[in-house]
Motif scaffolding. Structure first.
Motif, PDB file in Angstrom:
ATOM      1  N   TYR A   2       6.176  -3.713  -8.472  1.00  0.00           N
ATOM      2  CA  TYR A   2       5.957  -2.234  -9.049  1.00  0.00           C
ATOM      3  C   TYR A   2       5.797  -1.542  -7.744  1.00  0.00           C
ATOM      4  CZ  TYR A   2       4.569   2.244 -10.870  1.00  0.00           C
ATOM      5  OH  TYR A   2       4.533   3.506 -11.093  1.00  0.00           O
ATOM      6  N   LEU A   3       4.724  -1.740  -6.841  1.00  0.00           N
ATOM      7  CA  LEU A   3       4.684  -1.019  -5.527  1.00  0.00           C
ATOM      8  C   LEU A   3       5.647  -1.406  -4.636  1.00  0.00           C
ATOM      9  CD1 LEU A   3       0.741  -1.905  -5.339  1.00  0.00           C
ATOM     10  CD2 LEU A   3       1.788   0.519  -6.055  1.00  0.00           C
ATOM     11  N   THR A   4       5.960  -2.408  -4.520  1.00  0.00           N
ATOM     12  CA  THR A   4       7.227  -2.935  -3.366  1.00  0.00           C
ATOM     13  C   THR A   4       8.559  -2.110  -3.754  1.00  0.00           C
ATOM     14  OG1 THR A   4       6.076  -5.223  -3.249  1.00  0.00           O
ATOM     15  CG2 THR A   4       8.635  -4.697  -2.548  1.00  0.00           C
ATOM     16  N   ALA A   5       8.744  -1.884  -4.983  1.00  0.00           N
ATOM     17  CA  ALA A   5       9.952  -1.339  -5.234  1.00  0.00           C
ATOM     18  C   ALA A   5       9.800   0.473  -5.004  1.00  0.00           C
ATOM     19  CB  ALA A   5      10.056  -1.068  -6.909  1.00  0.00           C
ATOM     20  N   ILE A  30       0.765  -1.163  -0.182  1.00  0.00           N
ATOM     21  CA  ILE A  30      -0.204   0.026   0.154  1.00  0.00           C
ATOM     22  C   ILE A  30       0.902   1.377   0.114  1.00  0.00           C
ATOM     23  CG2 ILE A  30      -1.765   1.249   1.252  1.00  0.00           C
ATOM     24  CD1 ILE A  30      -2.638  -1.228   2.397  1.00  0.00           C
ATOM     25  N   PRO A  31       0.612   2.084  -0.969  1.00  0.00           N
ATOM     26  CA  PRO A  31       1.470   3.488  -0.833  1.00  0.00           C
ATOM     27  C   PRO A  31       1.322   4.279   0.089  1.00  0.00           C
ATOM     28  CG  PRO A  31       0.499   2.904  -3.114  1.00  0.00           C
ATOM     29  CD  PRO A  31      -0.386   1.983  -2.238  1.00  0.00           C
ATOM     30  N   GLY A  32       2.563   4.943   0.349  1.00  0.00           N
ATOM     31  CA  GLY A  32       2.570   6.113   1.376  1.00  0.00           C
ATOM     32  C   GLY A  32       1.407   7.049   1.483  1.00  0.00           C
ATOM     33  N   PHE A  33       0.895   7.771   0.221  1.00  0.00           N
ATOM     34  CA  PHE A  33      -0.149   8.231   0.253  1.00  0.00           C
ATOM     35  C   PHE A  33      -1.472   7.959   0.693  1.00  0.00           C
ATOM     36  CE2 PHE A  33       0.337   6.758  -4.073  1.00  0.00           C
ATOM     37  CZ  PHE A  33      -0.927   6.063  -4.364  1.00  0.00           C
ATOM     38  N   LYS A  34      -1.509   6.541   0.867  1.00  0.00           N
ATOM     39  CA  LYS A  34      -2.812   6.070   1.689  1.00  0.00           C
ATOM     40  C   LYS A  34      -2.342   5.475   2.887  1.00  0.00           C
ATOM     41  CE  LYS A  34      -5.521   2.948  -0.511  1.00  0.00           C
ATOM     42  NZ  LYS A  34      -5.545   2.055  -1.367  1.00  0.00           N
ATOM     43  N   LEU A  35      -1.218   5.136   3.376  1.00  0.00           N
ATOM     44  CA  LEU A  35      -0.800   4.624   4.520  1.00  0.00           C
ATOM     45  C   LEU A  35       0.719   4.961   4.691  1.00  0.00           C
ATOM     46  CD1 LEU A  35      -1.442   3.029   7.236  1.00  0.00           C
ATOM     47  CD2 LEU A  35      -1.107   0.966   5.885  1.00  0.00           C
ATOM     48  N   GLU A  36       1.088   6.088   5.519  1.00  0.00           N
ATOM     49  CA  GLU A  36       2.320   6.195   5.598  1.00  0.00           C
ATOM     50  C   GLU A  36       3.162   5.269   6.656  1.00  0.00           C
ATOM     51  OE1 GLU A  36       2.243  10.473   7.289  1.00  0.00           O
ATOM     52  OE2 GLU A  36       1.945  11.224   5.248  1.00  0.00           O
ATOM     53  N   VAL A  77      -3.488  -2.259 -16.118  1.00  0.00           N
ATOM     54  CA  VAL A  77      -4.696  -3.005 -16.633  1.00  0.00           C
ATOM     55  C   VAL A  77      -5.244  -3.467 -15.152  1.00  0.00           C
ATOM     56  CG1 VAL A  77      -5.396  -5.045 -17.795  1.00  0.00           C
ATOM     57  CG2 VAL A  77      -3.459  -3.598 -18.829  1.00  0.00           C
ATOM     58  N   GLY A  78      -6.340  -3.180 -14.915  1.00  0.00           N
ATOM     59  CA  GLY A  78      -7.250  -3.638 -13.885  1.00  0.00           C
ATOM     60  C   GLY A  78      -7.914  -2.561 -13.292  1.00  0.00           C
ATOM     61  N   GLY A  79      -8.907  -3.114 -12.439  1.00  0.00           N
ATOM     62  CA  GLY A  79      -9.889  -2.053 -11.833  1.00  0.00           C
ATOM     63  C   GLY A  79     -10.249  -2.046 -10.310  1.00  0.00           C
ATOM     64  N   GLY A  80      -9.251  -2.875  -9.552  1.00  0.00           N
ATOM     65  CA  GLY A  80      -9.352  -3.102  -8.290  1.00  0.00           C
ATOM     66  C   GLY A  80      -8.713  -2.037  -7.586  1.00  0.00           C
ATOM     67  N   ASP A  81      -8.301  -2.034  -6.157  1.00  0.00           N
ATOM     68  CA  ASP A  81      -7.703  -0.925  -5.517  1.00  0.00           C
ATOM     69  C   ASP A  81      -6.251  -1.306  -5.678  1.00  0.00           C
ATOM     70  OD1 ASP A  81      -9.792   0.003  -4.193  1.00  0.00           O
ATOM     71  OD2 ASP A  81      -9.936  -1.475  -2.347  1.00  0.00           O
ATOM     72  N   THR A  82      -5.623  -2.271  -5.983  1.00  0.00           N
ATOM     73  CA  THR A  82      -4.348  -2.472  -6.498  1.00  0.00           C
ATOM     74  C   THR A  82      -4.035  -1.595  -7.570  1.00  0.00           C
ATOM     75  OG1 THR A  82      -3.832  -4.684  -5.404  1.00  0.00           O
ATOM     76  CG2 THR A  82      -2.327  -3.985  -7.005  1.00  0.00           C
ATOM     77  N   ALA A  83      -4.642  -1.639  -8.478  1.00  0.00           N
ATOM     78  CA  ALA A  83      -4.872  -0.777  -9.876  1.00  0.00           C
ATOM     79  C   ALA A  83      -4.681   0.720  -9.611  1.00  0.00           C
ATOM     80  CB  ALA A  83      -6.030  -0.935 -11.020  1.00  0.00           C
ATOM     81  N   MET A  84      -5.607   1.044  -8.534  1.00  0.00           N
ATOM     82  CA  MET A  84      -5.673   2.455  -8.155  1.00  0.00           C
ATOM     83  C   MET A  84      -4.424   2.914  -7.491  1.00  0.00           C
ATOM     84  SD  MET A  84      -8.624   3.191  -9.467  1.00  0.00           S
ATOM     85  CE  MET A  84      -8.208   1.719 -10.385  1.00  0.00           C
ATOM     86  N   ASP A  85      -3.923   2.146  -6.711  1.00  0.00           N
ATOM     87  CA  ASP A  85      -2.468   2.362  -6.335  1.00  0.00           C
ATOM     88  C   ASP A  85      -1.390   2.512  -7.119  1.00  0.00           C
ATOM     89  OD1 ASP A  85      -3.752   2.110  -3.562  1.00  0.00           O
ATOM     90  OD2 ASP A  85      -2.744  -0.213  -3.427  1.00  0.00           O
ATOM     91  N   CYS A  86      -1.545   1.667  -8.400  1.00  0.00           N
ATOM     92  CA  CYS A  86      -0.294   1.948  -9.334  1.00  0.00           C
ATOM     93  C   CYS A  86      -0.412   2.981 -10.022  1.00  0.00           C
ATOM     94  CB  CYS A  86      -0.661   0.487 -10.145  1.00  0.00           C
ATOM     95  SG  CYS A  86      -0.264  -1.173  -9.378  1.00  0.00           S
TER      96      CYS A  86
END
Length: 478
Positions: free
Chosen positions: A265-268, A191-197, A296-305
């Motif tokens: 991608y998110l882990t990096a 989960i990216p920092g802009f959602k969860l520092e 490619v995708g429509g879930g929360d992971t795609a939004m994070d990317c």
């Protein structure tokens, strides 16, 4: 008397914490919502109607006592509000940030249904717990007495950590094994920092470490340590690995460089936020800077990317999803945030292949329409023949969801029963598996799901494990 401070929804309008300006926030990975001030938190909490049957509580997987802590917040009794909040939730400050409240508590708020705008439950929950940390109200975990029994937990994500918390409070000796170099699982690296520092996650990990939880990190069960060895070292074991096997796009050209998995991608990106050396990021392989990005995708992971790509300085960011906006699984709030930041959503589209040979240059996009409903009741996408086009792309991120790894095969325990989907079979109340003394929780049982469900599973499983340990101890004493 107390209700005089409540029921203000008729005179006080709904207000959410101020969002930082899109142009400003898209330049960094800091959280996008500002904190409520004390007066504003009390004012918004006072809008609660104190329902006789609180649907917000009923629709919360943890059944948090929301009306009570809203009332206490409205009365300025924040420490008591925090105590009630944390009584049912191991990580209220995390849920306040990342739970899809629009689909759970807030979406089922009675005053929302009556047209007055929901109580901003998530923002108040976050405010209460952040205030508790600042004021030292979050107490160290101090068991009343130590117990000799030992539990091994495989996976340091929300399910495993929630169980560790409950078990340590009961005095059980707990060891957590995890494949990563930091605990937290997807909370840390997914989960990216802009959602969860990340300091928000790390302070909970440190609380558990200070309580005596032993973390064995960089440990791949099945290679570095066998599952049987872990079972042999502990009186009970909890499997909380999550699901990490990415669903790949099976289409011509999908093996080209520049087509990457969402979690890689998110882990990096998250590792860079910790200050780590990340070769794939520095080389540009997992970095969107200056690139035309297609997710490619429509879930929360795609939004994070897509939102991560914006912050990395992508030239353009487009999201392909095979259904329309109304049918996408991700949070509508996240879609709005992404659009504000410059992401373009291309609805009713899916990749048919890729151009460019060894290095991706474009996505062959096929247009879709919604046809008859499928088995779940959702309309099935159908291809519109002859409407394909090529979308130029330098980086394609696959965010099509996750599947369970073959744990019985990887760990050499064929007797560990799984479902036809590959998830572990576990009792839905006790979370016990087919192996004696072995329990399983979270996504490895449910499939890819929400953090809040993993927390609930972890807490429930810990209680069941305490009962199991007590039972085995009494049998041994006879």
């Amino acid at each position: 008397m107390a209700t005089q401070k409540m029921l203000k929804f008729v005179t006080v309008g709904k207000e959410t914490p101020e969002k930082r300006d899109a142009a400003q926030r898209s330049q960094d990975f800091d959280e996008i919502y500002r904190e409520f001030a004390a007066q504003k938190a009390a004012e918004q909490a006072s809008r609660c109607s104190q329902c006789g049957v609180p649907y917000c509580q009923a629709h919360c997987p943890l059944h948090n006592n929301i009306p009570d802590w809203l009332r206490l917040t409205a009365e300025g009794r924040l420490q008591e509000a925090y105590e009630i909040s944390q009584a049912t939730n191991t990580f209220p400050e995390i849920c306040g940030r990342i739970c899809p409240q629009d689909r759970l508590c807030e979406g089922n708020c009675v005053i929302e249904q009556s047209g007055h705008g929901t109580v901003t439950i998530g923002a108040v929950e976050k405010y209460i717990t952040d205030t508790a940390w600042e004021n030292g109200w979050v107490k160290p975990i101090l068991p009343a007495m130590e117990r000799p029994e030992s539990v091994g937990i495989i996976g340091a994500g929300p399910g495993g950590l929630a169980a560790a918390d409950v078990l340590r409070r009961a005095g059980v000796q707990v060891t957590v094994y995890d494949r990563y170099d930091r605990a937290g699982g997807l909370l840390t690296y997914g989960i990216p920092g802009f959602k969860l520092e990340k300091p928000v996650v790390m302070q909970r990990v440190e609380q558990l470490r200070a309580a005596g939880v032993n973390f064995i990190l960089n440990c791949n069960v099945g290679t570095d340590l066998t599952f049987d060895a872990i079972r042999g070292q502990h009186d009970a074991v909890l499997i909380a690995t999550g699901v990490y096997k990415a669903r790949d796009i099976e289409a011509p050209g999908s093996g080209a460089r520049g087509i990457v998995k969402a979690l890689d991608y998110l882990t990096a990106s998250n590792r860079k936020s910790f200050g780590d050396e990340v070769a794939e990021y520095d080389s540009g392989a997992l970095n969107a800077s200056g690139k035309r990005v297609v997710v490619v995708g429509g879930g929360d992971t795609a939004m994070d990317c897509v939102r991560t790509a914006i912050r990395q300085g992508a030239q353009s960011v487009k999201c392909l999803y095979r259904r329309d906006r109304a049918n996408m699984p991700g949070s509508q709030r996240e879609v709005q945030n992404a659009e504000e930041e410059g992401v373009e959503f291309v609805w009713l589209t899916a990749p048919r292949g890729f151009t460019g040979g060894t290095e991706v240059e474009g996505v062959i996009v096929q247009k879709m329409r919604l046809g008859a409903p499928d088995a779940s009741g959702r309309q099935s996408p159908e291809v519109i023949e002859g409407a394909d086009y090529v979308e130029p792309a330098d980086l394609v991120v696959q965010a099509l969801g996750f599947e369970p790894e073959d744990l019985p095969g990887l760990w050499g325990v064929p007797e560990l029963a799984v479902t036809r989907w590959g998830t572990i079979k576990a009792d839905f109340r006790s979370h016990a598996t087919s192996l004696p003394g072995v329990y399983a929780v979270g996504d490895i049982v449910r499939g890819a799901s929400l953090v809040v469900w993993a927390i609930r599973d972890g807490r429930e499983a810990a209680e069941a494990m305490l009962a199991y340990l007590a039972q085995t101890a009494s049998v041994a004493a006879e």
